[in-house]
Design a protein around this motif. Structure first.
Motif, PDB file in Angstrom:
ATOM      1  N   GLY A  27     -19.547   5.276  -6.393  1.00  0.00           N
ATOM      2  CA  GLY A  27     -18.766   6.174  -5.541  1.00  0.00           C
ATOM      3  C   GLY A  27     -17.603   5.459  -4.887  1.00  0.00           C
ATOM      4  O   GLY A  27     -16.469   5.951  -4.903  1.00  0.00           O
ATOM      5  N   TYR A  28     -17.858   4.263  -4.333  1.00  0.00           N
ATOM      6  CA  TYR A  28     -16.744   3.589  -3.655  1.00  0.00           C
ATOM      7  C   TYR A  28     -15.698   3.106  -4.652  1.00  0.00           C
ATOM      8  O   TYR A  28     -14.494   3.122  -4.355  1.00  0.00           O
ATOM      9  CB  TYR A  28     -17.247   2.459  -2.752  1.00  0.00           C
ATOM     10  N   ASP A  29     -16.119   2.676  -5.877  1.00  0.00           N
ATOM     11  CA  ASP A  29     -15.061   2.208  -6.790  1.00  0.00           C
ATOM     12  C   ASP A  29     -14.313   3.368  -7.436  1.00  0.00           C
ATOM     13  O   ASP A  29     -13.124   3.246  -7.750  1.00  0.00           O
ATOM     14  CB  ASP A  29     -15.573   1.155  -7.790  1.00  0.00           C
ATOM     15  N   LEU A  30     -14.972   4.529  -7.583  1.00  0.00           N
ATOM     16  CA  LEU A  30     -14.221   5.721  -7.995  1.00  0.00           C
ATOM     17  C   LEU A  30     -13.232   6.110  -6.899  1.00  0.00           C
ATOM     18  O   LEU A  30     -12.098   6.513  -7.172  1.00  0.00           O
ATOM     19  CB  LEU A  30     -15.179   6.882  -8.267  1.00  0.00           C
ATOM     20  N   GLY A  31     -13.687   5.981  -5.631  1.00  0.00           N
ATOM     21  CA  GLY A  31     -12.803   6.302  -4.509  1.00  0.00           C
ATOM     22  C   GLY A  31     -11.592   5.392  -4.466  1.00  0.00           C
ATOM     23  O   GLY A  31     -10.468   5.846  -4.217  1.00  0.00           O
ATOM     24  N   VAL A  32     -11.793   4.093  -4.722  1.00  0.00           N
ATOM     25  CA  VAL A  32     -10.665   3.159  -4.763  1.00  0.00           C
ATOM     26  C   VAL A  32      -9.688   3.566  -5.872  1.00  0.00           C
ATOM     27  O   VAL A  32      -8.468   3.526  -5.693  1.00  0.00           O
ATOM     28  CB  VAL A  32     -11.171   1.712  -4.978  1.00  0.00           C
ATOM     29  N   GLY A  33     -10.226   3.998  -7.016  1.00  0.00           N
ATOM     30  CA  GLY A  33      -9.365   4.452  -8.112  1.00  0.00           C
ATOM     31  C   GLY A  33      -8.573   5.693  -7.736  1.00  0.00           C
ATOM     32  O   GLY A  33      -7.383   5.801  -8.050  1.00  0.00           O
ATOM     33  N   ILE A  34      -9.221   6.636  -7.034  1.00  0.00           N
ATOM     34  CA  ILE A  34      -8.519   7.862  -6.614  1.00  0.00           C
ATOM     35  C   ILE A  34      -7.377   7.529  -5.657  1.00  0.00           C
ATOM     36  O   ILE A  34      -6.304   8.139  -5.703  1.00  0.00           O
ATOM     37  CB  ILE A  34      -9.525   8.832  -5.947  1.00  0.00           C
ATOM     38  N   LEU A  35      -7.624   6.545  -4.783  1.00  0.00           N
ATOM     39  CA  LEU A  35      -6.636   6.199  -3.747  1.00  0.00           C
ATOM     40  C   LEU A  35      -5.543   5.252  -4.243  1.00  0.00           C
ATOM     41  O   LEU A  35      -4.614   4.942  -3.494  1.00  0.00           O
ATOM     42  CB  LEU A  35      -7.361   5.550  -2.558  1.00  0.00           C
ATOM     43  N   LEU A  36      -5.623   4.789  -5.475  1.00  0.00           N
ATOM     44  CA  LEU A  36      -4.694   3.771  -5.983  1.00  0.00           C
ATOM     45  C   LEU A  36      -3.239   4.198  -5.755  1.00  0.00           C
ATOM     46  O   LEU A  36      -2.811   5.241  -6.243  1.00  0.00           O
ATOM     47  CB  LEU A  36      -4.940   3.573  -7.486  1.00  0.00           C
ATOM     48  N   PRO A  37      -2.460   3.388  -4.998  1.00  0.00           N
ATOM     49  CA  PRO A  37      -1.052   3.764  -4.737  1.00  0.00           C
ATOM     50  C   PRO A  37      -0.177   3.405  -5.935  1.00  0.00           C
ATOM     51  O   PRO A  37      -0.077   2.240  -6.312  1.00  0.00           O
ATOM     52  CB  PRO A  37      -0.702   2.919  -3.501  1.00  0.00           C
ATOM     53  N   LEU A  38       0.464   4.372  -6.521  1.00  0.00           N
ATOM     54  CA  LEU A  38       1.239   4.123  -7.736  1.00  0.00           C
ATOM     55  C   LEU A  38       2.596   3.496  -7.441  1.00  0.00           C
ATOM     56  O   LEU A  38       3.249   2.979  -8.344  1.00  0.00           O
ATOM     57  CB  LEU A  38       1.421   5.441  -8.496  1.00  0.00           C
ATOM     58  N   GLU A  39       3.017   3.571  -6.167  1.00  0.00           N
ATOM     59  CA  GLU A  39       4.348   3.058  -5.825  1.00  0.00           C
ATOM     60  C   GLU A  39       4.339   1.612  -5.339  1.00  0.00           C
ATOM     61  O   GLU A  39       5.401   1.055  -5.106  1.00  0.00           O
ATOM     62  CB  GLU A  39       4.985   3.976  -4.757  1.00  0.00           C
ATOM     63  N   ASN A  40       3.172   1.013  -5.165  1.00  0.00           N
ATOM     64  CA  ASN A  40       3.077  -0.340  -4.620  1.00  0.00           C
ATOM     65  C   ASN A  40       2.177  -1.186  -5.521  1.00  0.00           C
ATOM     66  O   ASN A  40       0.947  -1.111  -5.427  1.00  0.00           O
ATOM     67  CB  ASN A  40       2.522  -0.298  -3.191  1.00  0.00           C
ATOM     68  N   GLN A  41       2.791  -1.987  -6.412  1.00  0.00           N
ATOM     69  CA  GLN A  41       2.017  -2.735  -7.402  1.00  0.00           C
ATOM     70  C   GLN A  41       1.121  -3.791  -6.757  1.00  0.00           C
ATOM     71  O   GLN A  41      -0.010  -4.004  -7.200  1.00  0.00           O
ATOM     72  CB  GLN A  41       2.976  -3.402  -8.387  1.00  0.00           C
ATOM     73  N   GLN A  42       1.616  -4.451  -5.697  1.00  0.00           N
ATOM     74  CA  GLN A  42       0.828  -5.498  -5.060  1.00  0.00           C
ATOM     75  C   GLN A  42      -0.454  -4.923  -4.444  1.00  0.00           C
ATOM     76  O   GLN A  42      -1.550  -5.478  -4.595  1.00  0.00           O
ATOM     77  CB  GLN A  42       1.665  -6.205  -3.984  1.00  0.00           C
ATOM     78  N   GLN A  43      -0.315  -3.794  -3.761  1.00  0.00           N
ATOM     79  CA  GLN A  43      -1.499  -3.176  -3.161  1.00  0.00           C
ATOM     80  C   GLN A  43      -2.450  -2.646  -4.234  1.00  0.00           C
ATOM     81  O   GLN A  43      -3.675  -2.717  -4.076  1.00  0.00           O
ATOM     82  CB  GLN A  43      -1.085  -2.053  -2.204  1.00  0.00           C
ATOM     83  N   SER A  44      -1.887  -2.128  -5.328  1.00  0.00           N
ATOM     84  CA  SER A  44      -2.739  -1.674  -6.438  1.00  0.00           C
ATOM     85  C   SER A  44      -3.548  -2.844  -6.990  1.00  0.00           C
ATOM     86  O   SER A  44      -4.753  -2.715  -7.252  1.00  0.00           O
ATOM     87  CB  SER A  44      -1.888  -1.060  -7.552  1.00  0.00           C
ATOM     88  N   ASP A  45      -2.881  -4.001  -7.162  1.00  0.00           N
ATOM     89  CA  ASP A  45      -3.587  -5.186  -7.667  1.00  0.00           C
ATOM     90  C   ASP A  45      -4.703  -5.607  -6.709  1.00  0.00           C
ATOM     91  O   ASP A  45      -5.809  -5.956  -7.132  1.00  0.00           O
ATOM     92  CB  ASP A  45      -2.604  -6.341  -7.861  1.00  0.00           C
ATOM     93  N   ASN A  46      -4.418  -5.591  -5.406  1.00  0.00           N
ATOM     94  CA  ASN A  46      -5.444  -5.975  -4.427  1.00  0.00           C
ATOM     95  C   ASN A  46      -6.624  -5.007  -4.436  1.00  0.00           C
ATOM     96  O   ASN A  46      -7.781  -5.414  -4.295  1.00  0.00           O
ATOM     97  CB  ASN A  46      -4.833  -6.038  -3.023  1.00  0.00           C
ATOM     98  N   MET A  47      -6.330  -3.721  -4.604  1.00  0.00           N
ATOM     99  CA  MET A  47      -7.418  -2.725  -4.632  1.00  0.00           C
ATOM    100  C   MET A  47      -8.272  -2.897  -5.883  1.00  0.00           C
ATOM    101  O   MET A  47      -9.496  -2.805  -5.830  1.00  0.00           O
ATOM    102  CB  MET A  47      -6.819  -1.313  -4.553  1.00  0.00           C
ATOM    103  N   ILE A  48      -7.596  -3.130  -7.012  1.00  0.00           N
ATOM    104  CA  ILE A  48      -8.347  -3.369  -8.248  1.00  0.00           C
ATOM    105  C   ILE A  48      -9.185  -4.639  -8.121  1.00  0.00           C
ATOM    106  O   ILE A  48     -10.344  -4.703  -8.567  1.00  0.00           O
ATOM    107  CB  ILE A  48      -7.374  -3.496  -9.440  1.00  0.00           C
TER     108      ILE A  48
END
Length: 332
Positions: A27-48
């Motif tokens: 559930g939490y990793d699906l949630g992280v995927g749903i929230l993935l910011p498409l406009e900020n690559q650095q934050q996307s990398d940190n979330m992944i």
């Protein structure tokens, strides 16, 4: 070793444990995927990076839950899969899309990475929506009417919000700086949608099912069970107030929202279990009617006693090894 009735209870307990752990962990990793910011690559990398070491192992619990349903309750498995064939197919496609996108976003050319981020986000959202739709149909007893379809769609949105909620709380615990601040805002918004979803299920479930109404609103059950929804509401409120004040100095208490979300999931899960037990298909099949032959269950139990502790052990070990704040994206 055990009677047929006891074996059915043991296996439905194992299946319930698997579903609960799947809802928390995947559930939490699906949630992280749903929230993935498409406009900020650095934050996307940190979330992944925050879910990288865990996400595929988290799905083990889904495989185990379906395996237990198939082997221990074969007639219920056939009934449920027949009724949910399309949403199950959507779920599988979404999980495959997620897995492919997760690996390809790093291996593909840099210019193609945003495309794979979108695929990961869409796969995560579709997986959450399909699970929520299946939960709604289960609560409605697999009846096909516009009311049940509308409720199932509402349930789909509610489950996606709940996964976003626990995913944002995970990020509050694992991240720092701007991403952590952004995660607190996501968690507060998703928490409010999750609360509305829990409230909708709590109202609709007893209204459409007389036996559920009788269980929750007859005495002394009503008095004994009242603390469960009350505590759930208090937890939503406490986590929201805490998130509003975060981050604290030295990042103390960053783990509390995630633990609070787990407790909310636990209370909701137990509420649903109390509503329907011993039915494995609401109003149609009980666990004793669906259970496989006692000799088969006794044999399988030995395997379960070996496999489940092993899965729990390596799950705990992986979280212990990768505990702490996320620093850098690595693919394991």
């Amino acid at each position: 070793m055990f009677s047929a009735e006891t074996l059915a209870v043991i296996f439905v307990g194992l299946m319930g444990l698997s579903i609960f752990l799947y809802a928390i962990l995947d559930g939490y990793d699906l949630g992280v995927g749903i929230l993935l910011p498409l406009e900020n690559q650095q934050q996307s990398d940190n979330m992944i990076a925050s879910i990288g070491p865990f996400w595929d192992a988290n799905e083990t619990w889904l495989v185990l839950a379906i395996g237990v349903l198939l082997i221990a309750f074969p007639s219920a498995h056939s009934f449920i899969l027949k009724e949910l064939y399309i949403p199950v197919a959507v779920l599988l496609i979404a999980l495959i899309l997620r897995g492919v996108a997760f690996d390809f976003r790093m291996k593909a050319a840099f210019s193609h990475r945003p495309t794979w981020d979108k695929a990961f986000k869409v796969g995560s959202l579709l997986a959450a929506l399909s699970q929520g739709y299946m939960l709604g149909m289960y609560i409605m007893g697999f009846e096909y009417s516009w009311q049940s379809t509308a409720f199932s769609l509402l349930s789909a949105v509610g489950v996606a919000a709940a996964y976003s909620y626990i995913g944002a709380c995970w990020l509050v615990m694992k991240s720092e700086g701007e991403l952590q601040k952004k995660a607190t805002k996501w968690a507060r918004k998703a928490g409010r949608f999750s609360f509305l979803g829990v409230l909708a299920v709590s109202v609709v479930n007893p209204l459409i099912n007389a036996s559920v109404y009788e269980r929750w609103f007859s005495l002394p059950n009503m008095i004994l069970l009242l603390p469960m929804p009350a505590f759930c509401f208090v937890l939503f409120l406490i986590v929201d107030r805490l998130l509003k004040r975060m981050p604290f100095q030295d990042d103390v208490s960053c783990w509390i929202p995630f633990v609070g979300a787990i407790m909310i999931f636990f209370l909701c899960f137990n509420g649903l279990a109390f509503s329907f037990f011993p039915d494995i298909v609401p109003g149609k099949i009980t666990i004793w009617q669906a259970a496989a032959a006692p000799a088969s269950l006794s044999f399988i139990l030995w395997g379960a006693l070996v496999v489940i502790p092993c899965i729990l052990a390596y799950t705990c070990y992986s979280y212990r090894v990768f505990w702490g704040k996320t620093k850098e994206l690595k693919y394991y």
